[in-house]
Structures are given as C-alpha cells and as structure tokens.
Design an enzyme around this catalytic site. Structure first.
Site, mmCIF file in Angstrom:
data_model
loop_
_atom_site.group_PDB
_atom_site.id
_atom_site.type_symbol
_atom_site.label_atom_id
_atom_site.label_comp_id
_atom_site.label_asym_id
_atom_site.label_seq_id
_atom_site.Cartn_x
_atom_site.Cartn_y
_atom_site.Cartn_z
ATOM 1 N N ILE A 25 -63.944 110.844 96.914
ATOM 2 C CA ILE A 25 -62.527 110.847 97.304
ATOM 3 C C ILE A 25 -62.029 112.275 97.535
ATOM 4 O O ILE A 25 -61.357 112.552 98.530
ATOM 5 C CB ILE A 25 -61.666 110.122 96.243
ATOM 6 C CG1 ILE A 25 -62.111 108.656 96.127
ATOM 7 C CG2 ILE A 25 -60.172 110.205 96.598
ATOM 8 C CD1 ILE A 25 -61.518 107.891 94.957
ATOM 9 N N ASP A 57 -64.996 121.648 90.402
ATOM 10 C CA ASP A 57 -65.870 120.524 90.056
ATOM 11 C C ASP A 57 -67.069 121.134 89.335
ATOM 12 O O ASP A 57 -67.778 121.956 89.926
ATOM 13 C CB ASP A 57 -66.330 119.791 91.337
ATOM 14 C CG ASP A 57 -67.067 118.494 91.042
ATOM 15 O OD1 ASP A 57 -66.764 117.481 91.678
ATOM 16 O OD2 ASP A 57 -67.967 118.489 90.161
ATOM 17 N N ARG A 75 -57.211 107.912 87.238
ATOM 18 C CA ARG A 75 -57.018 106.957 86.142
ATOM 19 C C ARG A 75 -55.904 107.488 85.235
ATOM 20 O O ARG A 75 -55.817 108.706 84.990
ATOM 21 C CB ARG A 75 -58.295 106.800 85.307
ATOM 22 C CG ARG A 75 -59.379 105.942 85.964
ATOM 23 C CD ARG A 75 -58.990 104.472 86.072
ATOM 24 N NE ARG A 75 -60.009 103.642 86.683
ATOM 25 C CZ ARG A 75 -60.077 103.316 87.968
ATOM 26 N NH1 ARG A 75 -59.178 103.783 88.808
ATOM 27 N NH2 ARG A 75 -61.028 102.531 88.423
ATOM 28 N N ASP A 89 -50.501 107.023 90.937
ATOM 29 C CA ASP A 89 -50.855 105.650 91.351
ATOM 30 C C ASP A 89 -51.387 104.874 90.144
ATOM 31 O O ASP A 89 -51.569 103.667 90.209
ATOM 32 C CB ASP A 89 -51.924 105.702 92.453
ATOM 33 C CG ASP A 89 -52.245 104.320 93.026
ATOM 34 O OD1 ASP A 89 -51.290 103.546 93.269
ATOM 35 O OD2 ASP A 89 -53.435 104.009 93.229
ATOM 36 N N GLU A 108 -51.255 100.698 81.892
ATOM 37 C CA GLU A 108 -51.059 99.944 83.128
ATOM 38 C C GLU A 108 -51.028 98.438 82.890
ATOM 39 O O GLU A 108 -51.841 97.922 82.123
ATOM 40 C CB GLU A 108 -52.220 100.290 84.064
ATOM 41 C CG GLU A 108 -51.849 100.196 85.500
ATOM 42 C CD GLU A 108 -52.897 100.880 86.364
ATOM 43 O OE1 GLU A 108 -53.010 102.116 86.310
ATOM 44 O OE2 GLU A 108 -53.601 100.183 87.075
ATOM 45 N N HIS A 159 -50.834 101.201 91.610
ATOM 46 C CA HIS A 159 -52.318 101.243 91.598
ATOM 47 C C HIS A 159 -52.872 100.538 92.845
ATOM 48 O O HIS A 159 -53.595 99.545 92.758
ATOM 49 C CB HIS A 159 -52.903 100.624 90.329
ATOM 50 C CG HIS A 159 -54.338 101.038 90.117
ATOM 51 N ND1 HIS A 159 -54.947 101.054 88.894
ATOM 52 C CD2 HIS A 159 -55.299 101.477 91.003
ATOM 53 C CE1 HIS A 159 -56.203 101.460 89.017
ATOM 54 N NE2 HIS A 159 -56.437 101.719 90.303
ATOM 55 N N GLY A 193 -54.409 102.439 95.365
ATOM 56 C CA GLY A 193 -55.259 103.395 96.078
ATOM 57 C C GLY A 193 -56.342 102.738 96.930
ATOM 58 O O GLY A 193 -56.546 103.099 98.091
ATOM 59 N N ALA A 194 -57.035 101.765 96.339
ATOM 60 C CA ALA A 194 -58.166 101.156 97.051
ATOM 61 C C ALA A 194 -57.756 99.913 97.826
ATOM 62 O O ALA A 194 -58.593 99.261 98.448
ATOM 63 C CB ALA A 194 -59.245 100.783 96.040
HETATM 64 N N1 LIG Z 1 -56.307 104.570 92.659
HETATM 65 C C1 LIG Z 1 -57.309 103.764 92.933
HETATM 66 O O1 LIG Z 1 -57.113 102.616 93.310
HETATM 67 C C2 LIG Z 1 -58.715 104.265 92.827
HETATM 68 C C3 LIG Z 1 -59.699 103.736 93.673
HETATM 69 C C4 LIG Z 1 -60.995 104.246 93.627
HETATM 70 C C5 LIG Z 1 -61.326 105.224 92.695
HETATM 71 N N2 LIG Z 1 -60.356 105.690 91.837
HETATM 72 C C6 LIG Z 1 -60.696 106.723 90.852
HETATM 73 O O2 LIG Z 1 -60.885 107.960 91.536
HETATM 74 C C7 LIG Z 1 -61.711 108.814 90.738
HETATM 75 C C8 LIG Z 1 -62.724 109.533 91.637
HETATM 76 O O3 LIG Z 1 -63.517 108.585 92.313
HETATM 77 P P1 LIG Z 1 -64.713 109.059 93.294
HETATM 78 O O4 LIG Z 1 -65.160 107.834 94.001
HETATM 79 O O5 LIG Z 1 -64.319 110.251 94.059
HETATM 80 O O6 LIG Z 1 -65.795 109.464 92.209
HETATM 81 P P2 LIG Z 1 -67.071 110.410 92.442
HETATM 82 O O7 LIG Z 1 -67.982 110.105 91.297
HETATM 83 O O8 LIG Z 1 -67.578 110.325 93.806
HETATM 84 O O9 LIG Z 1 -66.466 111.883 92.242
HETATM 85 C C9 LIG Z 1 -66.009 112.351 91.025
HETATM 86 C C10 LIG Z 1 -66.227 113.855 91.012
HETATM 87 O O10 LIG Z 1 -65.637 114.371 89.824
HETATM 88 C C11 LIG Z 1 -66.503 115.404 89.351
HETATM 89 N N3 LIG Z 1 -66.205 115.618 87.944
HETATM 90 C C12 LIG Z 1 -66.747 115.009 86.865
HETATM 91 N N4 LIG Z 1 -66.165 115.482 85.743
HETATM 92 C C13 LIG Z 1 -65.249 116.399 86.142
HETATM 93 C C14 LIG Z 1 -64.342 117.230 85.462
HETATM 94 N N5 LIG Z 1 -64.247 117.203 84.123
HETATM 95 N N6 LIG Z 1 -63.550 118.067 86.176
HETATM 96 C C15 LIG Z 1 -63.637 118.102 87.528
HETATM 97 N N7 LIG Z 1 -64.486 117.337 88.237
HETATM 98 C C16 LIG Z 1 -65.277 116.496 87.542
HETATM 99 C C17 LIG Z 1 -67.905 114.909 89.634
HETATM 100 O O11 LIG Z 1 -68.822 115.970 89.690
HETATM 101 C C18 LIG Z 1 -67.709 114.256 90.999
HETATM 102 O O12 LIG Z 1 -67.980 115.185 92.053
HETATM 103 C C19 LIG Z 1 -62.311 107.909 89.664
HETATM 104 O O13 LIG Z 1 -61.575 108.111 88.450
HETATM 105 C C20 LIG Z 1 -62.031 106.517 90.140
HETATM 106 O O14 LIG Z 1 -61.917 105.615 89.077
HETATM 107 C C21 LIG Z 1 -59.067 105.240 91.897
#
Ligand SMILES: NC(=O)c1ccc[n+]([C@@H]2O[C@H](COP(=O)([O-])OP(=O)(O)OC[C@H]3O[C@@H](n4cnc5c(N)ncnc54)[C@H](O)[C@@H]3O)[C@@H](O)[C@H]2O)c1
Length: 315
Positions: free
Chosen positions: A152, A171, A229, A252, A257, A280, A282-283
């Site tokens: 994302i 990251d 989250r 979001d 929640e 919520h 986002g997706a």
């Molecule tokens: N709002 C929504 O509806 C919705 C939908 C999909 C995903 N999400 C949430 O979005 C978040 C990201 O999803 P994604 O698909 O990009 O995941 P992803 O695993 O592709 O990316 C997460 C990134 O965070 C990095 N990371 C791990 N720990 C970290 C830290 N302490 N500090 C900084 N970076 C760190 C990882 O190296 C990775 O590059 C997740 O929490 C997921 O649950 C929310």
C-alpha cells in the site's frame, strides 16, 4: 473441498468455486462467537473470512480444517500461531487491495488539506463560508512521510508523485527505493514531514507505537493518516495532539472498531476536533473485492490441485 465462507464474498467467485466442484457453505452473518459452532456442524476443510475473526475455538472446532484464507492483506484477526500448532495453514491475499487503500489515503490527504467534509456539511446546512475554507495550504512541494513502504505504501507513493509531493519514507526492511528518500529513524520522519501516512502491520511490537512521543515529534499543523489498523495508534494521545497542537488527522480504522454490521459507533476519537473518520472502507471497492476473491480462489485451487499453500503467513 468443503469451504465455509464466513463473510460476504462476490457472487461470481462463489459460482467459480462451485464450478470447480467445491461444496460451498456461505454464511456472511457469522462472527467470532458463532463461527466455532458453525464449523463444528459443517466440518469444513477451508474457512474463508474477510473481517470475521478466527479464534482458537474456531480452529479447534473440527479436525477437518486444513486452511484459513484471510480474503485481504492484514491477518491480525486470525490466531495464526494457534493455527500453526494445529497444523492449519493461514494464507492471505497480499497486494490485492493496495490500490483501493492508496486511493482512500489520497482522498483523506486531500480532504484534510481542503477540509472537504466540513465544506460539504456547512454548505448542506445552508452556510456560505468562502473566507474560512479558502485557508487551505495546498499539497504541491510539501513533504509526505510514508511509514511502511510495502504494497500500500508504494501505491500511495506513486500517486503522491503525481501531486508533486516530496516523498520520504521509513521502513525497517527497505533500505532504498526509487519511490522515496528513505530515512532511518521514524522520529526523524515525523520531524520532517508535513503529512504522515502509516501503512504497517499491526503486531505486538507496533501496538500503540503512535503515541505522545510520536505526536510530539510531528510538526504543528501536520496531517496524520491511518488506514492500517486502529491498535497502532494511542487514540487519546492523538486526540490531545489534534486539540492542542493543531495536528489534523484522518482515520479509516479504530482501536474499538464495531463489527461490520453494527449500526452505531460512538467513540471519543470519531467526534474529536480536527479528526475525520471513514468507516473502515479502505479495501471496500468492487475492484479490490474482486481482485481479493480471485486470489482466494487461486489459494483454494493450489491446495486442491497440488496440496500446497499459496501466500501462507504461518509457515
Ligand atoms: N483500511 C483497510 O481497509 C485496509 C485494507 C488493507 C490493508 N490494511 C492494512 O494496511 C497495512 C499495510 O498493508 P500492506 O498490504 O501494505 O502490507 P505489506 O506487508 O505489503 O507492507 C507493510 C510494510 O510495513 C513494513 N513494516 C513492518 N514493520 C514496520 C514498522 N515497525 N515500521 C515501519 N514499517 C514497518 C514492512 O517492511 C512492509 O514493507 C496493514 O496493517 C493492513 O492490515 C488496511
């Protein structure tokens, strides 16, 4: 294979699963408390969920269970460690809803800068307040700090480039990126960024990470976006920073929640000054749900055809 789908799932993809010879039990009304009993009755080999939590009782409910598919990216709603001890694989659908979440993040950034929700509410109430709403800063040339440059975060970076934002990112697992200038310290990012958006997983190590110390490091008047989250953010600290430091936030996701089908959500964070919230979502675009379901079906077929687990997160 026998598949219990304990959430909404696009009709087209339910039909695809049936055409491939699977037995489908579709029960979107199930929740964390009712899923174990349903699984006891159904004895499914695969459970597919979106937001329904899968706890240890659901995993223990039937020895037939081989696989839990989280039709989405995050899997903090599933007891993956308990599943592992029981030899049950947990697989997710990474990257499939990243564009949808990135689009919402961009929408929230624009909303904060132009106060679009307040604009609309006032106009609908018959108010004309051009003077007040002409005070926006603008995005071009300002610094966007992306925390978590995964699926994302990268989609946000691509879109932010088109707005002429200067992009910095933190990251711990990404040292270099063509999309952003990486910084090695999250507080350094907080000090430099005009806008911060977080895209990190919710783990024991990241719970309440965004707290008084983090908001203290942010520039006064900066924007903070969380579409990841709720548990990542210490909400009382954010409320305080928004009230006292002029931080503006858009969320979001929330720590407490409500369930997806709840009708009410009253919480200090949703009514707090300088905080916008969405439900919520986002997706929740048709495009994203379709893409997620397609990958979920691929995971089912991989198990059915080859006996292997695609995108397993609890190896
Ligand atoms: N709002 C929504 O509806 C919705 C939908 C999909 C995903 N999400 C949430 O979005 C978040 C990201 O999803 P994604 O698909 O990009 O995941 P992803 O695993 O592709 O990316 C997460 C990134 O965070 C990095 N990371 C791990 N720990 C970290 C830290 N302490 N500090 C900084 N970076 C760190 C990882 O190296 C990775 O590059 C997740 O929490 C997921 O649950 C929310």
């Amino acid at each position: 294979m026998k598949i219990l789908i304990a959430d909404k799932f696009p009709k087209h993809w339910v039909e695809v699963l049936k055409e491939k010879g699977h037995e489908i039990i579709l029960n979107p009304a199930l929740d964390e408390n009712t899923l174990p009993e349903a699984q006891k009755t159904e004895q499914a080999e695969i459970i597919i969920v979106r937001s329904t939590k899968v706890n240890a009782s659901a995993i223990d409910a039937a020895p037939s269970l081989k696989l839990v598919i989280r039709a989405g990216a995050g899997y903090d709603t599933i007891d993956i460690n308990h599943a592992k001890t029981k030899g049950v694989a947990v697989c997710n659908c990474p990257g499939t809803n990243s564009i949808a979440v990135a689009e919402l993040a961009m929408g929230l950034i624009l909303s904060l800068d132009r106060r679009i929700p307040d604009n609309i509410i006032d106009l609908k109430a018959g108010k004309w307040n051009k003077t007040e709403y002409s005070k926006a800063k603008g995005l071009y040339g300002r610094t966007l700090g992306i925390i978590g440059l995964g699926h994302i975060g990268r989609e946000v970076a691509k879109r932010a480039q088109a707005f002429g934002l200067k992009i910095i990112a933190f990251d711990p697992f990404v040292k270099e990126s063509p999309l952003a200038q990486m910084v090695s310290d999250v507080y350094d990012l907080a000090k430099k960024a005009d806008i911060i958006t977080i895209h990190v997983p919710n783990t024991a190590g990241t719970k309440h990470f965004y707290d008084e110390k983090f908001f203290e490091a942010m520039k006064p008047g900066a924007y903070f976006i969380n579409t990841s989250r709720g548990g990542l953010v210490k909400e009382d600290a954010l409320i305080k920073a928004c009230a006292e430091k002029g931080i503006r936030a858009a969320l979001d996701v929330y720590e407490k929640e409500p369930k997806a089908d709840a009708k009410e959500f009253v919480d200090p964070v949703t009514s707090a000054v300088n905080i916008y919230g969405t439900h919520h979502i986002g997706a929740s675009t048709e495009q994203a749900q379709d893409a997620v379901a397609e990958v979920a079906v691929q995971i089912v077929q991989e198990l059915a055809d080859k006996g292997t687990f695609l995108h397993q997160v609890n190896k």
